[in-house]
Design a protein around this motif. Structure first.
Motif, mmCIF file in Angstrom:
data_model
loop_
_atom_site.group_PDB
_atom_site.id
_atom_site.type_symbol
_atom_site.label_atom_id
_atom_site.label_comp_id
_atom_site.label_asym_id
_atom_site.label_seq_id
_atom_site.Cartn_x
_atom_site.Cartn_y
_atom_site.Cartn_z
ATOM 1 N N HIS A 102 -1.081 -3.526 10.213
ATOM 2 C CA HIS A 102 -0.649 -2.655 9.123
ATOM 3 C C HIS A 102 -0.135 -3.545 7.998
ATOM 4 N N VAL A 103 -0.680 -3.381 6.807
ATOM 5 C CA VAL A 103 -0.260 -4.166 5.645
ATOM 6 C C VAL A 103 0.483 -3.237 4.691
ATOM 7 N N TRP A 104 1.777 -3.491 4.552
ATOM 8 C CA TRP A 104 2.669 -2.696 3.703
ATOM 9 C C TRP A 104 2.991 -3.511 2.453
ATOM 10 N N LYS A 105 2.682 -2.983 1.259
ATOM 11 C CA LYS A 105 2.972 -3.687 0.006
ATOM 12 C C LYS A 105 3.978 -2.896 -0.812
ATOM 13 N N PHE A 106 4.957 -3.621 -1.322
ATOM 14 C CA PHE A 106 6.031 -3.011 -2.101
ATOM 15 C C PHE A 106 5.949 -3.434 -3.558
ATOM 16 N N ASP A 107 6.435 -2.559 -4.434
ATOM 17 C CA ASP A 107 6.647 -2.840 -5.840
ATOM 18 C C ASP A 107 8.152 -2.689 -6.046
ATOM 19 N N GLY A 108 8.857 -3.807 -5.957
ATOM 20 C CA GLY A 108 10.325 -3.745 -5.963
ATOM 21 C C GLY A 108 10.783 -3.114 -4.665
ATOM 22 N N ASP A 109 11.589 -2.054 -4.778
ATOM 23 C CA ASP A 109 12.071 -1.347 -3.592
ATOM 24 C C ASP A 109 11.143 -0.211 -3.159
ATOM 25 N N ASP A 110 10.101 0.053 -3.936
ATOM 26 C CA ASP A 110 9.217 1.185 -3.663
ATOM 27 C C ASP A 110 7.985 0.747 -2.888
ATOM 28 N N LEU A 111 7.628 1.529 -1.857
ATOM 29 C CA LEU A 111 6.403 1.268 -1.116
ATOM 30 C C LEU A 111 5.213 1.660 -1.986
ATOM 31 N N ALA A 112 4.391 0.678 -2.329
ATOM 32 C CA ALA A 112 3.227 0.932 -3.177
ATOM 33 C C ALA A 112 2.019 1.346 -2.348
ATOM 34 N N SER A 113 1.803 0.629 -1.203
ATOM 35 C CA SER A 113 0.602 0.921 -0.434
ATOM 36 C C SER A 113 0.737 0.516 1.031
ATOM 37 N N PHE A 114 -0.065 1.157 1.830
ATOM 38 C CA PHE A 114 -0.237 0.859 3.247
ATOM 39 C C PHE A 114 -1.727 0.714 3.478
ATOM 40 N N GLU A 115 -2.126 -0.314 4.243
ATOM 41 C CA GLU A 115 -3.530 -0.464 4.626
ATOM 42 C C GLU A 115 -3.608 -0.770 6.109
ATOM 43 N N GLN A 116 -4.444 -0.025 6.796
ATOM 44 C CA GLN A 116 -4.675 -0.217 8.223
ATOM 45 C C GLN A 116 -5.936 -1.068 8.405
ATOM 46 N N ILE A 117 -5.823 -2.083 9.247
ATOM 47 C CA ILE A 117 -6.977 -2.897 9.649
ATOM 48 C C ILE A 117 -7.023 -2.795 11.170
ATOM 49 N N VAL A 118 -8.103 -2.212 11.714
ATOM 50 C CA VAL A 118 -8.111 -1.863 13.134
ATOM 51 C C VAL A 118 -9.486 -2.092 13.749
ATOM 52 N N ASP A 119 -9.479 -2.430 15.025
ATOM 53 C CA ASP A 119 -10.710 -2.445 15.812
ATOM 54 C C ASP A 119 -10.976 -0.997 16.199
ATOM 55 N N SER A 120 -11.744 -0.307 15.381
ATOM 56 C CA SER A 120 -11.927 1.133 15.582
ATOM 57 C C SER A 120 -12.923 1.476 16.686
ATOM 58 N N ALA A 121 -13.714 0.506 17.159
ATOM 59 C CA ALA A 121 -14.727 0.797 18.183
ATOM 60 C C ALA A 121 -14.124 1.448 19.439
#
Length: 128
Positions: A102-121
């Motif tokens: 899980h990649v969580w990116k912040f802009d200051g104190d605010d959560l800007a984005s979440f990205e899931q990278i998963v072995d979905s098979a």
């Protein structure tokens, strides 16, 4: 509260089954991306869209679905949670375990984005 504390609180809420706590870091403009190939693939904006399209869908389709955190990494405005998903599909009765980041990116104190990278098979195989 540091950004690591915010994400730690999210994962602790997940462990408790506390959906409101899980959604607490998301603002109206936060983007949440589930990986291509994953059953809930797509990008959703804001806590209501994430609740409906991710967490409610998972609850409907899976029994015992969980994220097990193995390691939490922090660099600058990014926090990465490494671990695995597990669960049993309600219709097929099949279980799975899959590695995930899980990649969580912040802009200051605010959560800007979440990205899931998963072995979905293994996840997809459990739905068949």
């Amino acid at each position: 509260m540091s950004i690591v504390d915010v994400i730690t609180a999210h994962y602790e809420a997940s462990d408790r089954g506390d959906l409101a706590g899980m959604l607490a870091p998301l603002g109206p403009g936060t983007t949440w991306t589930e990986a291509a190939g994953f059953p809930y693939a797509g990008t959703y904006v804001g806590p209501d869209a994430v609740r409906e399209n991710v967490f409610e869908a998972i609850g409907r389709d899976w029994h015992g679905y969980a994220f097990v955190l193995a390691e939490l990494l922090h660099s600058g405005d990014t926090v990465i949670g490494l671990g695995s998903y597990q669960g049993t599909h309600r219709r097929s009765g099949k279980s799975f375990t899959a590695r995930v980041a899980h990649v969580w990116k912040f802009d200051g104190d605010d959560l800007a984005s979440f990205e899931q990278i998963v072995d979905s098979a293994p996840v997809v195989a459990a739905t068949a």
